[in-house]
Each structure stands twice: as structure tokens, then as C-alpha cells.
Scaffold this motif. Structure first.
Motif, PDB file in Angstrom:
ATOM      1  N   ARG A   1       0.836  -1.206   0.000  1.00 45.63           N
ATOM      2  CA  ARG A   1       0.000   0.000   0.000  1.00 45.63           C
ATOM      3  C   ARG A   1       0.870   1.257   0.000  1.00 45.63           C
ATOM      4  NH1 ARG A   1      -5.274  -0.531   3.994  1.00 45.63           N
ATOM      5  NH2 ARG A   1      -6.216  -2.387   3.046  1.00 45.63           N
TER       6      ARG A   1
ATOM      7  N   ASP B   1       2.225   1.813  -3.442  1.00 43.79           N
ATOM      8  CA  ASP B   1       1.190   2.300  -4.350  1.00 43.79           C
ATOM      9  C   ASP B   1       0.882   3.777  -4.118  1.00 43.79           C
ATOM     10  OD1 ASP B   1       1.022  -0.236  -5.411  1.00 43.79           O
ATOM     11  OD2 ASP B   1      -0.797  -0.793  -4.300  1.00 43.79           O
ATOM     12  N   GLU B   2       1.010   4.237  -2.870  1.00 43.46           N
ATOM     13  CA  GLU B   2       0.742   5.644  -2.546  1.00 43.46           C
ATOM     14  C   GLU B   2       1.969   6.525  -2.781  1.00 43.46           C
ATOM     15  OE1 GLU B   2      -1.940   7.309  -1.661  1.00 43.46           O
ATOM     16  OE2 GLU B   2      -3.278   5.573  -1.633  1.00 43.46           O
TER      17      GLU B   2
ATOM     18  N   HIS C   1       9.942   2.609  -5.052  1.00 40.38           N
ATOM     19  CA  HIS C   1       9.535   1.368  -5.706  1.00 40.38           C
ATOM     20  C   HIS C   1      10.518   0.260  -5.349  1.00 40.38           C
ATOM     21  CE1 HIS C   1       7.666  -1.170  -8.752  1.00 40.38           C
ATOM     22  NE2 HIS C   1       8.889  -1.583  -9.040  1.00 40.38           N
TER      23      HIS C   1
END
Length: 276
Positions: A260, A263-264, A269
Motif C-alpha cells: 500500500r 502504491d501511494e 519502488h
């Protein structure tokens, strides 16, 4: 071999047998006692000992050089950070556009806060200000910041500062995901024999449970003026089934938290497969 962990009772309890030569066929360990914020940056900068305790939130920065071990760390329930303010019992929208103090920008507490804001404060906060965790409640009390993210014993002492709860992020996380909160991880450099190290650490955990009196003096020596009862409560809160073995539930909790956060855009990455 060199190892770094905090002087907190859960860590000294877990690692007592290992670093005192009570686990057969292990090397001699040199211990560095360091706060988790320090080890987070050591690992990210490729500094520090071969084995370290870091925050799970720091893993995206370190997984190219270190591997997560399946034991020795801390996941828990009922021990999450709190978002507090001075005026009244609050709601998520109370932090919209406000200045919020946090104890670190590379901690599980910070990740939980950012994920909660993303879901429940659509217009976002105004400013996130990093300060030592022991300064946060006085700053909220004095009005130097609008709200604060607090951890550790602040869960129990915040009413003494006249502060009020906006959100228990641990309770929110558990309701939202069903998972425990990933707190502290044990990592080892990737060029080491991880299965062997994990076996040693698991044996140390099991020794601690079987002989709790053996580590008592060592725990209290480093317990930073805690009473024996408080130190024992600390151990009971953070040393549990996930300390001996993350298991599928533990790994899933970590993957959900860091997935999560990735993704935010809160963490860089990284390859989730490197967690296992």
C-alpha cells in the motif's frame, strides 16, 4: 559477528541467549545498542553491523543489500500509534490543512499515518513536521503544532497533557486489513547464511521463553529506568508468535503494509518478492 538492536526489553529478552553464548555452535557476537531510527539509516547507507533490527517501514530502502529474516522481530496487535490533538475528541477531518508532528519519516507509525490520511483526509494535511517523539505531546499541548503522532508509552500518558484522541491507527489498521501491525524487522546482509542465522535467533527466542529468569538482569540493565513490571509488560506486548516465526500471516501483513505504501508513493519502488 556484529549485531545491532535497541536496549528495549523485548530486544534484550529475545537476543540475550544468542549474545551470551547460550546457543550452541554460534559465533561470538559484538552488540551495538541503537535506536531503530539510527539502524534504519545505517542499513540504507550500507553502514552498520551485519545483522540489525530496523523498522519494517525501512525495508524498501535496504532490500538490495539486506534480507528480511523470518524471526526475532515484532508484529503486534493493540499497540499502534495514536493521532492526538488538544481541543477535543476528534475526527479525521480535524487534521485537514494542519501541522502534524511525527517522530520519524521512516517508521511503521509514519506509514500508517500517511495511509490513513490518504483514505480518510482527502484534502490532506498542511505540513508534516518531524521531531523527537518525547517532544511531540508537549508541542501539541503548547499549540506549537496542531496535532501529533505518538508512539510507545504515550498511548497511556497523553491525558496528562490534556490531549484527546483523533484516531488509534493500530485499531484502524486491524479493522481495515485484519492483520497485525509490522513494527520491527531483523535483517542480515545478503552475503550471509540466512537460514543458519534464523535458526540461531529462533533458538534464542525459544530459550528466552523457556528460561525467562535467565535474561532478567540483562533486560533490566538496559531497560532505561523502567520498573520490572513495566519491562515485563513491554516483553509480553511485543514478543509473540511472530517473533519466533513470521509465518504466512506475518509475511502477508508486511506485504500489505509496504504494498500500500508503494502504491501511494510513500516509499520508493521495490520488488515485493524480495521480502521472502
Amino acid at each position: 559477528m556484529n549485531i545491532a538492536y535497541s536496549p528495549c526489553p523485548n530486544d534484550t529478552f529475545v537476543f540475550h541467549a544468542l549474545v551470551h553464548g547460550l546457543i550452541p555452535n554460534t559465533p561470538k557476537f559484538h552488540v551495538t545498542y541503537a535506536d531503530i531510527d539510527q539502524t534504519n539509516y545505517w542499513a540504507a547507507n550500507r553502514e552498520g553491523p551485519e545483522i540489525m533490527k530496523v523498522s519494517y517501514a525501512a525495508l524498501p530502502w535496504v532490500l538490495d543489500d539486506y534480507r528480511l529474516l523470518p524471526c526475532g522481530g515484532a508484529l503486534g496487535r493493540g499497540c499502534g500509534p495514536l493521532v492526538l490533538q488538544k481541543e477535543k475528541e476528534g475526527r479525521p477531518e480535524d487534521v485537514t490543512g494542519k501541522v502534524v508532528a511525527v517522530p520519524s519519516d521512516r517508521s511503521t507509525a509514519y506509514l500508517l499515518f500517511r495511509l490513513w490520511v490518504a483514505k480518510h483526509v482527502p484534502d490532506g494535511v498542511g505540513e508534516i513536521r518531524i521531531m523527537p517523539f518525547h517532544e511531540i505531546m508537549p508541542a501539541v499541548e503548547k499549540g506549537e503544532v496542531d496535532a501529533g503522532l505518538v508512539i510507545h508509552e504515550a498511548r497511556f500518558t497523553y491525558p496528562e497533557y490534556g490531549l484527546h484522541l483523533i484516531e488509534d491507527l493500530g485499531e484502524w489498521w486491524e479493522k481495515d486489513t485484519g492483520h497485525p501491525i509490522p513494527l520491527g524487522a531483523i535483517i542480515a546482509r545478503r552475503d550471509l547464511h540466512h537460514e543458519e542465522i534464523a535458526k540461531w535467533i529462533r533458538a534464542s527466542v525459544e530459550y528466552a521463553w523457556k528460561h525467562p529468569e535467565a535474561s532478567r538482569d540483562y533486560v533490566m540493565e538496559h531497560a532505561q529506568e523502567m520498573s520490572p513490571n513495566v519491562a515485563q509488560s513491554h516483553i509480553e506486548l511485543y514478543v509473540n508468535e511472530y517473533t519466533a516465526n513470521l509465518g504466512e500471516e506475518g509475511y502477508k501483513a508486511i506485504e500489505v503494509l509496504l504494498g500500500r505504501a508503494k502504491d501511494e508513493g510513500i516509499v520508493p519502488h521495490f520488488d515485493l518478492e524480495k521480502l521472502r
